[in-house]
Design a protein around this motif. Structure first.
Motif, PDB file in Angstrom:
ATOM      1  N   PRO A  77      14.543  -3.837  -0.142  1.00 34.81           N
ATOM      2  CA  PRO A  77      13.768  -4.514   0.369  1.00 34.81           C
ATOM      3  C   PRO A  77      12.272  -4.990  -0.048  1.00 34.81           C
ATOM      4  CG  PRO A  77      13.745  -1.880   0.466  1.00 34.81           C
ATOM      5  CD  PRO A  77      14.632  -2.494  -0.776  1.00 34.81           C
ATOM      6  N   ALA A  79       8.321  -6.468   0.852  1.00 33.79           N
ATOM      7  CA  ALA A  79       7.039  -6.987   1.224  1.00 33.79           C
ATOM      8  C   ALA A  79       6.225  -7.778   1.225  1.00 33.79           C
ATOM      9  CB  ALA A  79       6.458  -5.127   1.819  1.00 33.79           C
ATOM     10  N   THR A  82       3.314  -7.185  -4.178  1.00 34.79           N
ATOM     11  CA  THR A  82       2.184  -6.626  -4.908  1.00 34.79           C
ATOM     12  C   THR A  82       2.468  -5.375  -5.818  1.00 34.79           C
ATOM     13  OG1 THR A  82       1.167  -5.275  -2.790  1.00 34.79           O
ATOM     14  CG2 THR A  82       0.596  -7.460  -3.471  1.00 34.79           C
ATOM     15  N   SER A 143      -5.787  -3.513  -3.133  1.00 39.15           N
ATOM     16  CA  SER A 143      -4.687  -4.813  -2.275  1.00 39.15           C
ATOM     17  C   SER A 143      -4.356  -5.447  -1.162  1.00 39.15           C
ATOM     18  CB  SER A 143      -3.217  -4.393  -2.957  1.00 39.15           C
ATOM     19  OG  SER A 143      -3.200  -3.491  -2.576  1.00 39.15           O
ATOM     20  N   GLN A 212      10.257   4.239  -2.482  1.00 38.94           N
ATOM     21  CA  GLN A 212      10.533   3.158  -3.606  1.00 38.94           C
ATOM     22  C   GLN A 212      11.832   1.982  -2.762  1.00 38.94           C
ATOM     23  OE1 GLN A 212       8.148   1.154  -5.069  1.00 38.94           O
ATOM     24  NE2 GLN A 212       6.489   2.622  -5.445  1.00 38.94           N
TER      25      GLN A 212
HETATM   26  C1  LIG Z   1      -4.866  -6.467  -7.347  1.00 37.24           C
HETATM   27  C2  LIG Z   1      -3.998  -5.359  -6.803  1.00 37.24           C
HETATM   28  C3  LIG Z   1      -4.807  -3.977  -6.338  1.00 37.24           C
HETATM   29  C4  LIG Z   1      -4.301  -3.211  -5.830  1.00 37.24           C
HETATM   30  N1  LIG Z   1      -4.437  -2.165  -5.575  1.00 37.24           N
HETATM   31  C5  LIG Z   1      -4.109  -1.408  -5.116  1.00 37.24           C
HETATM   32  C6  LIG Z   1      -5.264  -0.016  -3.931  1.00 37.24           C
HETATM   33  O1  LIG Z   1      -5.581  -0.295  -4.019  1.00 37.24           O
HETATM   34  N2  LIG Z   1      -3.766   0.842  -3.715  1.00 37.24           N
HETATM   35  C7  LIG Z   1      -2.538   1.347  -3.880  1.00 37.24           C
HETATM   36  O2  LIG Z   1      -1.814   2.168  -4.190  1.00 37.24           O
HETATM   37  N3  LIG Z   1      -1.768   0.009  -4.846  1.00 37.24           N
HETATM   38  C8  LIG Z   1      -2.657  -1.086  -4.858  1.00 37.24           C
HETATM   39  N4  LIG Z   1      -1.405  -2.049  -5.963  1.00 37.24           N
HETATM   40  C9  LIG Z   1      -0.024  -1.554  -5.279  1.00 37.24           C
HETATM   41  C10 LIG Z   1       0.657  -1.977  -4.225  1.00 37.24           C
HETATM   42  O3  LIG Z   1      -0.607  -3.092  -3.393  1.00 37.24           O
HETATM   43  C11 LIG Z   1       0.652  -1.150  -3.610  1.00 37.24           C
HETATM   44  O4  LIG Z   1       1.960  -0.614  -3.925  1.00 37.24           O
HETATM   45  C12 LIG Z   1       1.124  -1.816  -2.167  1.00 37.24           C
HETATM   46  O5  LIG Z   1       1.777  -0.307  -1.212  1.00 37.24           O
HETATM   47  C13 LIG Z   1       2.535  -2.102  -2.529  1.00 37.24           C
HETATM   48  O6  LIG Z   1       3.002  -2.689  -0.755  1.00 37.24           O
HETATM   49  P1  LIG Z   1       3.604  -4.257  -1.034  1.00 37.24           P
HETATM   50  O7  LIG Z   1       4.271  -4.618   1.254  1.00 37.24           O
HETATM   51  O8  LIG Z   1       3.062  -5.083  -1.963  1.00 37.24           O
HETATM   52  O9  LIG Z   1       5.236  -3.805  -1.539  1.00 37.24           O
HETATM   53  P2  LIG Z   1       6.364  -4.110  -2.168  1.00 37.24           P
HETATM   54  O10 LIG Z   1       5.462  -4.446  -3.903  1.00 37.24           O
HETATM   55  O11 LIG Z   1       7.249  -5.917  -1.838  1.00 37.24           O
HETATM   56  O12 LIG Z   1       7.160  -3.081  -2.589  1.00 37.24           O
HETATM   57  C14 LIG Z   1       6.537  -2.008  -2.775  1.00 37.24           C
HETATM   58  C15 LIG Z   1       8.145  -1.398  -3.185  1.00 37.24           C
HETATM   59  O13 LIG Z   1       8.183  -0.794  -1.221  1.00 37.24           O
HETATM   60  C16 LIG Z   1       9.874  -1.123  -1.228  1.00 37.24           C
HETATM   61  N5  LIG Z   1       9.842  -1.484   0.419  1.00 37.24           N
HETATM   62  C17 LIG Z   1       8.507  -2.697   0.944  1.00 37.24           C
HETATM   63  N6  LIG Z   1       9.158  -2.926   1.811  1.00 37.24           N
HETATM   64  C18 LIG Z   1       9.840  -2.046   2.486  1.00 37.24           C
HETATM   65  C19 LIG Z   1      10.289  -1.895   3.915  1.00 37.24           C
HETATM   66  N7  LIG Z   1       9.999  -2.341   4.904  1.00 37.24           N
HETATM   67  N8  LIG Z   1      10.517  -0.692   3.863  1.00 37.24           N
HETATM   68  C20 LIG Z   1      11.272   0.620   2.852  1.00 37.24           C
HETATM   69  N9  LIG Z   1      11.082   0.127   1.883  1.00 37.24           N
HETATM   70  C21 LIG Z   1      10.465  -1.099   1.740  1.00 37.24           C
HETATM   71  C22 LIG Z   1       9.837  -2.138  -1.999  1.00 37.24           C
HETATM   72  O14 LIG Z   1      11.316  -2.085  -2.163  1.00 37.24           O
HETATM   73  C23 LIG Z   1       9.078  -1.246  -3.298  1.00 37.24           C
HETATM   74  O15 LIG Z   1       9.719  -0.891  -4.022  1.00 37.24           O
HETATM   75  C24 LIG Z   1      -2.426  -2.567  -6.093  1.00 37.24           C
HETATM   76  C25 LIG Z   1      -1.798  -4.017  -6.813  1.00 37.24           C
HETATM   77  C26 LIG Z   1      -2.177  -5.227  -6.907  1.00 37.24           C
HETATM   78  C27 LIG Z   1      -1.693  -6.774  -7.685  1.00 37.24           C
END
Ligand SMILES: Cc1cc2nc3c(=O)[nH]c(=O)nc-3n(C[C@H](O)[C@H](O)[C@H](O)COP(=O)(O)OP(=O)(O)OC[C@H]3O[C@@H](n4cnc5c(N)ncnc54)[C@H](O)[C@@H]3O)c2cc1C
Length: 500
Positions: A77, A79, A82, A143, A212
């Motif tokens: 999966p 999303a 990030t 993010s 994850q």
């Molecule tokens: C600039 C920046 C700032 C950030 N600041 C923070 C912060 O303040 N706090 C914080 O917690 N994190 C932060 N992060 C990290 C990141 O944004 C988080 O971990 C966020 O929760 C990931 O969400 P995403 O939608 O990008 O997921 P993805 O990176 O697409 O996925 C994350 C994980 O979830 C799984 N996943 C995705 N979608 C699903 C679904 N529908 N069902 C089940 N599993 C799924 C994926 O397989 C992966 O293992 C930051 C990252 C960046 C680049």
């Protein structure tokens, strides 16, 4: 190289998701191989998915998973992509299920103060709509504009204003998930979609929070709404000594101010980095060795009274209030500062295409000074050996929801010139990563407060951190995902199948 799927499998995917929502081309697949965490670009090919699908319903997700299960094809999966622990990186190729098109607001329940959404919506878009009704969904990571609800659940995310409103695990009330065998179930606190507290059965919401993508794919979530805050207050204080700033951080976190949303302590390495980063708002002189920011949100009356107490504590601790402009401006830029992860400054201040590792351990308050010393020493060794690494400093942020005084989300940011990776530098990096994690555990902390602990190096120490809990994880994984198709290779969970 990417592993090609049989034509018949691609045909099945097309029949399920429609021809416009299935991709096998180079650009669609290579772009979904990586995440912004330091990525081994020198061996990019090893993580390219065979196909990408963009489903539009839980039924489609379920059919894709059932099909993958029949053919034993890995499913990952994805999303907002990030995530900083490689969670969405397809380690074994297979099918990436990108949930971005499932981004609708499905139901706004004014009576029970909840909103139900698809997993592909981000907090910025969601709150644009909610604000009109006088609410917000207060999950507020850095993010904020680019991570999505599905990924927030997949990682069990951490919010910048979590001390006041809680983190993702507190704010997601229940959700629907497609299990690795394709069944669609709803998990929460008990059975009801909007129930916040139940003692009925296992608290399954928490099992599927932060997995994850190893236990299924979230297809819908019901979220907590809070009244849109009437007032917001932020204050920055400067200190000539790190230990004074550390003590003041504890005082502010323990202040008992109910509207307190967070306290963050920047060390002098972080200040040095910000000083040469022209996007930064706080270019403090070199005599400043620590800066604290604190923020509070809520009703105007409560915020005003709480602010007086926070200012009193900051001043009494020897801090110099940095003024309204810095206090408000810097806090307001909290989503922008890291908005482009692949940016950076070299040691001599040149703008460079550098990526950014951010360690995100949970460290007990008492251990912050010692961990700081040991982490900077690890970064210094890397810097000495290879000029592609830099130490961009540390911060520590209140981590606990509602009782923020215990442990701190503790980051060391390491700048990495990614195009210079080769086998030697990557190996040195993985060793350093493992060392950083070892320090966290030795000081009674956890490897990760918000991103997860799947990256090479750190993941080796997950069994040491979790002890018998890791054995339970393996049993659960094998039980729910008998064919190991759901995001295989993560969290050392392949061991569950090797042992069986
Ligand atoms: C600039 C920046 C700032 C950030 N600041 C923070 C912060 O303040 N706090 C914080 O917690 N994190 C932060 N992060 C990290 C990141 O944004 C988080 O971990 C966020 O929760 C990931 O969400 P995403 O939608 O990008 O997921 P993805 O990176 O697409 O996925 C994350 C994980 O979830 C799984 N996943 C995705 N979608 C699903 C679904 N529908 N069902 C089940 N599993 C799924 C994926 O397989 C992966 O293992 C930051 C990252 C960046 C680049």
């Amino acid at each position: 190289m990417a592993v090609a799927l049989l034509d018949s499998v691609v045909d099945e995917l097309t029949a399920i998701c429609g021809p416009d929502h299935v991709f096998t081309g180079r650009s669609a697949t290579f772009n979904r191989a990586r995440v912004p965490a330091p990525f081994p670009v020198h061996k990019w090919d090893e993580h390219v998915p065979s196909a990408v699908v963009l489903p539009t319903s839980a039924h489609q997700v379920s059919e894709v998973v059932k099909m993958a299960n029949r053919h034993r094809i890995p499913v990952v999966p994805r999303a907002g992509a990030t995530g900083l622990t490689d969670g969405a990186v397809p380690l074994r190729h297979g099918i990436v299920v990108d949930v971005k098109l499932m981004n609708q607001i499905l139901d706004l329940d004014h009576e029970n103060r909840t909103v139900t959404v698809g997993p592909g919506i981000n907090m910025l878009k969601l709150n644009e709509e909610l604000r009109k009704h006088g609410y917000i969904y207060p999950d507020n990571p850095a993010s904020y504009p680019c991570s999505l609800v599905g990924g927030r659940i997949g990682t069990s995310g951490w919010s910048l204003i979590g001390a006041r409103y809680g983190h993702t695990r507190d704010l997601v009330i229940s959700f629907e998930i497609v299990l690795p065998t394709g069944e669609i179930v709803r998990v929460g606190d008990g059975g009801g979609r909007t129930v916040r507290k139940s003692s009925s059965g296992y608290q399954l919401k928490h099992l599927f929070m932060g997995h994850q993508g190893t236990l299924g794919i979230v297809t819908e979530a019901t979220l907590e709404l809070v009244p849109r805050p009437e007032a917001e207050f932020s204050a920055f204080f400067a200190y000539g000594d790190y230990m004074d700033a550390w003590r003041a951080t504890g005082d502010l976190a323990r202040s008992g101010v109910a509207t307190l949303a967070g306290v963050v302590l920047f060390d002098e390495w972080k200040l040095a980095y910000l000083r040469r980063d022209d996007e930064a708002y706080i270019p403090q002189p070199e005599s400043i060795k620590g800066v604290i920011a604190c923020a509070s949100y809520g009703n105007a009356d409560e915020v005003r009274i709480g602010a007086k107490r926070l200012l009193r504590i900051g001043n009494a601790s020897g801090g110099v209030y940095l003024g309204d402009e810095i206090s408000q401006g810097d806090w307001a830029s909290r989503h922008d500062r890291y908005a482009t992860p692949q940016h950076g400054r070299t040691r001599d201040g040149q703008v460079a295409l550098m990526s950014w590792h951010c360690e995100d351990a949970s460290i007990p308050y008492s251990e912050l000074p010692a961990v700081r010393e040991e982490w900077h020493a690890i970064a210094a060794k890397l810097r000495e050996r290879f000029d592609m690494f830099d130490d961009w400093g540390m911060f520590a942020y209140t981590n606990g929801a509602f009782k923020p005084w215990g442990d701190y989300l503790t980051e060391i940011d390491i700048g990495i010139w990614e195009t210079r990776w080769d086998e030697e530098t990557w190996a040195a990096w993985v060793d350093a990563k493992r060392e950083l994690a070892r320090v966290s555990i030795e000081h009674g902390g956890s490897i990760s407060a918000c991103h997860g602990s799947c990256r090479e190096g750190e993941v080796d120490l997950v069994p040491a951190e979790l002890g018998g809990g890791f054995e339970v994880m393996k049993t659960i994984k094998r039980g729910l995902d008998p064919n190991n198709i759901m995001n295989p290779g993560k969290y050392l969970l392949d061991q569950a199948y090797e042992e069986a």
